[in-house]
Structure formats: C-alpha cells, structure tokens
Design a protein around this motif. Structure first.
Motif, mmCIF file in Angstrom:
data_model
loop_
_atom_site.group_PDB
_atom_site.id
_atom_site.type_symbol
_atom_site.label_atom_id
_atom_site.label_comp_id
_atom_site.label_asym_id
_atom_site.label_seq_id
_atom_site.Cartn_x
_atom_site.Cartn_y
_atom_site.Cartn_z
ATOM 1 N N ALA A 126 0.808 -1.128 -0.139
ATOM 2 C CA ALA A 126 0.031 0.002 -0.094
ATOM 3 C C ALA A 126 0.795 1.098 0.086
ATOM 4 O O ALA A 126 1.990 1.357 0.692
ATOM 5 N N GLN A 320 1.253 -6.994 5.742
ATOM 6 C CA GLN A 320 -0.242 -6.194 5.425
ATOM 7 C C GLN A 320 -0.525 -6.356 3.763
ATOM 8 O O GLN A 320 -1.785 -6.663 3.600
ATOM 9 N N SER A 321 0.639 -6.305 2.933
ATOM 10 C CA SER A 321 0.033 -6.571 1.642
ATOM 11 C C SER A 321 -0.204 -7.917 1.242
ATOM 12 O O SER A 321 -1.111 -8.116 0.584
ATOM 13 N N ASP A 324 -3.853 -8.120 2.608
ATOM 14 C CA ASP A 324 -4.657 -7.306 1.453
ATOM 15 C C ASP A 324 -5.032 -8.214 0.408
ATOM 16 O O ASP A 324 -6.085 -8.545 -0.304
ATOM 17 N N GLU A 327 -7.448 -11.065 1.113
ATOM 18 C CA GLU A 327 -8.969 -10.288 0.906
ATOM 19 C C GLU A 327 -9.491 -10.195 -0.268
ATOM 20 O O GLU A 327 -10.393 -10.556 -0.877
ATOM 21 N N ARG A 328 -8.522 -9.848 -1.188
ATOM 22 C CA ARG A 328 -8.565 -9.491 -2.635
ATOM 23 C C ARG A 328 -9.087 -11.162 -3.236
ATOM 24 O O ARG A 328 -10.045 -11.051 -3.964
#
Length: 458
Positions: A126, A320-321, A324, A327-328
């Motif tokens: 991010a 964190q990536s 993410d 979740e994607r």
C-alpha cells in the motif's frame, strides 16, 4: 545490515516543511482487482503451455539474493513554489538501473494502480496516505520513508522486478511519466493473460491447497500482530531516547547558566570562606560533557529509528500487503467464481424445466449465451487456481523475508551496546571533574555523600 544491498533504510536528512501539493487535491480512483473479461480465451495458446524446468511453484531465493536485486533511495528535493501552492518532489535513485529521476506523489499513485492492474494476484504494498491541509515536516518525512519502503519492496519482488513498468518508473526521465506508465500497461492484460502457466496452475498446486491457505493466513496474521507490537515498543524506546537527549542537553545548559551567573555574592552570606566562585567555574565546564552525552543519545535514537523501527515497518508493510492479497482473493476472484457458478446452475435448471415441459428447443441466441457463460465459468475457475498458485508463491516470499528478524534484533543489540559503551566513557570522563564540587570549607576535597548519609535512624 548496513551498506550495499543490505542498507534497507539509511538515515535521511531532515525534511523541509511544505504546503499542500496542488496536484494532490483530487483523490485517485481506487484500484481494485480487474474483473475478468468475457472475451478471454477458454484455453490458452500453445505458446503458453510451455513448461519451464523444475517446479515453477517453488521459489529458490534467499534473503540476501532478494535484497541484492536493488536498493532504491527516496530523498526529498527542496520545495518548489507553484503558481499558488508549493509541492513536494522526490529524487528516486536505483542502484540496479543506475538511474536518478524526479517523482511526485501522484506518480507513485499511478504506478501503484498499474501494478494492481497487471498483478492483481500478487502482494502490492500500500501507498502512504495523501497529504492533508496543514501537513507538517513530520508528516512529510514519514511519507518519504513510507514511499521508500514501498518502492524497495516492489523493486525486489520477483515478478515486479522483471516488469517493464518498474523499469519505466525508475529510469524514465522525460516529461509526463504518468501517461507513459498508463500507455505501457494498456492493452497488455494482467499476469493471468500473459503467464504461460496460467492454464496449468492447478497441476502444480498441492491437493490440500485450501487448508494450507487457511493455515498460512492465520500464521501470518499472528506474525503481523506480534511485529506490530514490537514496532510500537521500538518506537517508544526511540522516543524516550530522543527525550533523554533533549533533557541531557537542557541539563547541561542549566549548569552552564548557573556557572555563568554574575550576580554579586553578599559578604554577609560568605563569612569570608565561600567556595561559590570555584564551584561556578566547575559547573560551567560540565556543560560540554552533557552536550556530548546529549549528542550520543540523539545519534543512538536516530540509528535505532533507521535500523530497527524502519525495518520493522518494512516487514509490516510486506505482511499487510499479504493480508490485503488474501482479502482480494476471497472477495474478488473466488466470490466472482462462486457467483458465476450460481448463475450457471440457475440457467441449467431453467433449461431442464423447459425440457420437461416440452418447450421449444433453445434458440441460437440462448445457445450462444450458454456457451459464453460456460467460457466465463471456465475462465473464472482457471483464475481461481491461478490466484491460489500466486498466493502459494507469495506465502513463500513472506517466509524468505522472515530472517530479516535476526538482522533487526542484531541491529538493536549492537546499537544498545555501542550507545551504552560510548555514553559510559563520557560519564567516566566526567567523574574526575566533579571533585572540586565536593571541596570542604577550607578547600580540602571531601568525598560525595550517599543519599542515606545524614538521615536519622528509625
């Protein structure tokens, strides 16, 4: 981990405060995983079916090899005044491409969008948030550090590092880099459409891939939570070191001010035997040592901020990536695949019902619609397996980064040892200078008393 490829986040010069950027007023459109197109082929071309030697699912990288891919520096360029507002620019230099280019925050935004568009099934770190009105020097410096972490993670990521978009961003020095980035990614398609192994991804996956995905996700979430707490504590220790440096400096200045006081001393208070004059001289001289102590404490805090806190932040950005990406996967391709299957099952029930009721056979339009729907479902199924394939590789990449923990702990321990050693030397050098402070009434040295001396026993 200093110097060369291991110099992840070296100390940066103090950033100058600036006003809001004129080109950051409009929020860029959110970049989500692109929806699969109906026109995508059911089966890949024969060129995509070529198999590389070995198991392509497995990564054979070490942390040292990963870090050696590139080391990118991001520094602030002295602010330039626009027509109405000031804006911030960054000097981005790459060791790998031997390049040095000027970039603005919105250039990073477009670059980030192109990465998500081309690599929806990979860990795209991010970006730091946009600057709001009234942003101060501290915010600008924090964002510079975050941009540096972002571009280094991208530059060392195996698929990203070989993509033309990265090379363009790091080396193109002409005008309008944003349009160049968009043109570069236009009409190319995402990684699924260009990967030779996309249609065969299922063949390389373990049978229990879904179970492994759930376990890996939980493990990395736990690691993230622990590292988040470690980072917070490291930040607090750095903050205390900064406060300690400031207190030592003020302490020394106050001693110097006390020693420099020129107020005359009344004779009735001295009784002709005052040592205040020599005491003042000693106090005034102590400010040099306290200034040195303050400087060493400040340098230690800066070193730990760069070598400990920033590297913890780098690893947290990576974790964190990964979160993410998970979740994607669940909200994107997996959800769309399930929705397509549901739609297709409804269509089949309708066709079955029509056959039972001896209705007219399906028209050409209905037949074409059914074929298209089957193609969509097959493509979504292939994308689902390719997403799991990429997730498997990204999980391995996270584990390649895990030994960074030892580098962080080593830097922290070394900083503490060196800092205490240097400050202990100054304290030891300071001690002999205190002897005159303990002189008796006739100038004879008198040893300092302990805090318990003079207290009446109970």
């Amino acid at each position: 981990m200093t110097g060369g490829a291991m110099d992840l986040l070296p100390a940066a010069p103090a950033a100058a405060a600036a006003e809001p950027e004129a080109d950051e007023e409009a929020d860029p459109p959110a970049a989500d995983s692109p929806a699969p197109q109906v026109s995508e082929p059911r089966a890949p071309a024969s060129s995509r079916m070529q198999m590389p030697p070995g198991n392509p699912l497995l990564l054979s990288l070490t942390l040292q090899e990963l870090l050696a891919r590139d080391a990118v520096q991001v520094e602030l360029i002295p602010e330039k005044k626009g027509l109405f507002l000031k804006h911030v620019e960054y000097e981005v230099s790459s060791q790998r491409f031997k390049s040095c280019v000027c970039r603005r925050y919105n250039d990073f935004v477009v670059f980030h969008e192109m990465l998500l568009q081309k690599f929806p099934y990979r860990m795209v770190p991010a970006l730091p948030p946009k600057r709001m009105l009234g942003a101060d020097r501290e915010f600008i410096e924090a964002r510079r550090r975050a941009l540096k972490r972002f571009i280094n993670l991208v530059a060392r990521h195996p698929p990203f590092s070989e993509d033309v978009v990265l090379k363009l961003f790091l080396s193109f020095s002409g005008p309008d880099v944003q349009n160049k980035l968009k043109e570069c990614a236009q009409c190319v398609g995402d990684e699924f459409m260009n990967c030779k192994l996309a249609a065969r991804a299922k063949d390389f996956l373990p049978a229990d891939i879904q179970t492994q995905f759930v376990i890996s996700r939980e493990l990395i979430c736990n690691i993230y939570n622990s590292f988040h707490k470690l980072r917070d504590r490291a930040e607090r220790m750095v903050s205390r070191a900064i406060d300690n440096a400031a207190d030592l400096l003020i302490f020394g200045k106050e001693l110097s001010a006390l020693g420099s006081d020129t107020t005359p001393l009344p004779s009735w208070a001295t009784l002709n035997s005052s040592t205040w004059g020599s005491l003042k001289q000693a106090l005034k001289g102590l400010s040099v040592e306290f200034a040195l102590l303050a400087d060493k404490a400040a340098r230690q805090s800066k070193q730990e901020e760069n070598d400990v806190v920033e590297k913890l932040n780098l690893f947290l950005d990576l974790l964190q990536s990964y979160k993410d990406l998970c979740e994607r996967h669940e909200k994107g391709v997996l959800h769309k695949h399930q929705r397509a299957l549901h739609k297709y099952s409804l269509m089949k029930r309708q066709l079955t019902s029509a056959a039972v009721q001896n209705r007219e056979p399906e028209s050409v339009e209905q037949l074409e619609s059914r074929i298209v729907e089957e193609n969509v479902i097959q493509t979504m199924e292939l994308r689902n397996y390719f997403s799991l394939y990429c997730l498997h590789q990204e999980t391995q990449l996270v584990h390649v980064y895990l030994p960074l923990t030892s580098h962080i702990l080593g830097a922290f321990v070394s900083s503490q040892i060196q800092g205490h050693k240097e400050m202990s030397k100054v304290w030891n050098d300071l001690q002999p200078k205190l002897q005159c402070l303990f002189a008796g009434p006739h100038g004879a040295p008198s040893p300092p008393r302990s805090p318990q001396d003079g207290l009446s026993p109970h």
